[in-house]
Design an enzyme around this catalytic site. Structure first.
Site, PDB file in Angstrom:
ATOM      1  N   ASP A   2      52.034  17.499  53.853  1.00 57.29           N
ATOM      2  CA  ASP A   2      51.296  18.047  54.907  1.00 57.29           C
ATOM      3  C   ASP A   2      50.189  17.008  55.577  1.00 57.29           C
ATOM      4  O   ASP A   2      49.220  17.363  55.776  1.00 57.29           O
ATOM      5  CB  ASP A   2      50.421  19.186  54.453  1.00 57.29           C
ATOM      6  CG  ASP A   2      51.250  20.387  53.762  1.00 57.29           C
ATOM      7  OD1 ASP A   2      52.478  20.527  54.100  1.00 57.29           O
ATOM      8  OD2 ASP A   2      50.802  20.859  52.891  1.00 57.29           O
TER       9      ASP A   2
ATOM     10  N   GLU B  21      54.259  27.928  61.147  1.00 54.59           N
ATOM     11  CA  GLU B  21      52.962  27.059  60.359  1.00 54.59           C
ATOM     12  C   GLU B  21      52.755  26.006  60.686  1.00 54.59           C
ATOM     13  O   GLU B  21      53.953  25.399  61.674  1.00 54.59           O
ATOM     14  CB  GLU B  21      53.270  27.359  58.811  1.00 54.59           C
ATOM     15  CG  GLU B  21      54.229  26.620  58.203  1.00 54.59           C
ATOM     16  CD  GLU B  21      54.454  26.785  56.785  1.00 54.59           C
ATOM     17  OE1 GLU B  21      53.890  27.459  55.951  1.00 54.59           O
ATOM     18  OE2 GLU B  21      55.290  26.193  56.044  1.00 54.59           O
TER      19      GLU B  21
HETATM   20  O1  FUB Z   1      51.376  22.793  51.388  1.00 55.14           O
HETATM   21  C1  FUB Z   1      51.399  24.265  51.221  1.00 55.14           C
HETATM   22  C2  FUB Z   1      52.079  24.541  52.504  1.00 55.14           C
HETATM   23  O2  FUB Z   1      53.290  24.228  52.666  1.00 55.14           O
HETATM   24  C3  FUB Z   1      51.367  24.220  53.893  1.00 55.14           C
HETATM   25  O3  FUB Z   1      50.125  24.762  54.149  1.00 55.14           O
HETATM   26  C4  FUB Z   1      52.462  24.656  54.853  1.00 55.14           C
HETATM   27  O4  FUB Z   1      52.032  24.193  56.312  1.00 55.14           O
HETATM   28  C5  FUB Z   1      53.699  24.071  54.147  1.00 55.14           C
HETATM   29  O5  FUB Z   1      53.655  22.643  54.402  1.00 55.14           O
END
Ligand code: FUB
Length: 321
Positions: A14, A221
């Site tokens: 991320d 997301e």
């Molecule tokens: O790293 C945990 C979660 O996985 C992140 O918050 C999301 O965007 C995904 O990458």
């Protein structure tokens, strides 16, 4: 060109990347083997601290500055420090992080440092009115900061409508508009929202909001905002179809129009990124699981990002041969 991973010493995912003091600063999640079984809510992403990295140049080694924030230092903490981002204003650095509180609800917190690499001191409470995950901070040319956030499934965005928790917590029907990422102006002191978060609407080529059933294009997301030649680019992950996509707009709030795929699916379930301009060139930072082969142990790398003459972006594909 797709570059090799920044480090093999730590699993980092991320990546939010900014240029501070003439260097690249990378704010990743710190994956580790927590031994939590995998599920659709992402319980296996049980991260408990952050390390900040920096690079003098794109060909330099990434320097690990050590632990910048630990979950044990956050007094409202439950579990799971997910994707963070950082911002700078008036001599202070701010680290924004999603974390489940003691009732297992994701909130967004902020921690402060006088150095980009930390250590960061968390505020005693999460940001009032915050929810869900994946904060991204964007600085407008006039110095105003906006936060973009949200994520469905384990990120809990489906539990909210109009910024209020709802009973059913379900996704819309497939023929209804998809849930939107949120955008909110930050207060001058960077510690609270200055308004109620608004929907960041992504329209299709006919000017209609993307539908919930449009899994290949709708928001899941991993919000990121950047500006290039006067246009605003909102990029994000499609989650269960594993793409990074982008949409273009004329202001930080949108609406945005879907334009295409930034990054084809990489190895691993999640895909998450940032886009940064450094020394006149643009780069896409992202993660994959080429090193570990395990979905919750991710590693960060980057690639050159190329714009076409009309401002659209060429799709990047990692060749895993
Ligand atoms: O790293 C945990 C979660 O996985 C992140 O918050 C999301 O965007 C995904 O990458």
């Amino acid at each position: 060109m797709v570059r090799d991973h920044l480090t093999k010493d730590l699993y980092i995912a991320d990546p939010a990347v900014h240029v501070f003091n003439g260097k690249l600063y990378i704010y990743p999640s710190h994956d580790y083997e927590a031994g939590v079984p995998e599920d659709d809510l992402g319980s296996h992403f049980a991260m408990k601290d952050y390390h900040v990295f920096s690079m003098d140049d794109v060909d330099s080694k990434a320097v690990d500055h050590g632990k910048a924030l630990d979950v044990d230092d956050i007094n409202w903490a439950g579990r799971q420090l997910w994707d963070s981002d950082a911002a700078y204003k008036d001599g202070q650095y701010y680290l924004y992080f999603p974390l489940k509180d003691k009732t297992d609800i994701f909130r967004i917190g902020v921690a402060i440092s006088d150095r980009p690499e930390g250590p960061y001191k968390p505020q005693p409470f999460p940001i009032d009115g915050s929810y869900s995950i994946d904060p991204c901070l964007f600085k407008e040319d006039d110095g105003t900061h906006y936060m973009y956030f949200g994520g469905i499934w384990g990120g809990q965005l489906q539990r909210y409508r109009n910024n209020k928790a709802i009973e059913c917590g379900a996704l819309p029907a497939d023929n209804e508009p998809a849930l939107c990422a949120k955008v909110v102006k930050m207060r001058d002191d960077m510690l609270e929202f200055d308004e109620a978060p608004k929907d960041l609407v992504i329209l299709d080529e006919n000017g209609q909001p993307l539908l919930n059933g449009d899994n290949n294009r709708r928001f899941f997301e991993a919000s990121w905002m950047h500006k290039h030649q006067g246009k605003y680019y909102f990029s994000y992950s499609t989650g269960d179809t594993h793409k990074l996509c982008y949409a273009m707009g004329d202001n930080p709030y949108g609406p945005f129009t879907y334009k295409g795929v930034l990054l084809n699916p990489v190895l691993g379930w999640t895909t998450h990124h940032s886009i940064v301009e450094f020394k006149g060139k643009w780069y896409l930072f992202f993660h994959d699981v080429e090193i570990s082969g395990q979905t919750h142990l991710r590693s960060t790398r980057f690639a050159d990002l190329n714009y076409r003459a009309d401002g659209t972006i060429e799709t990047i594909t990692v060749d895993y041969k």
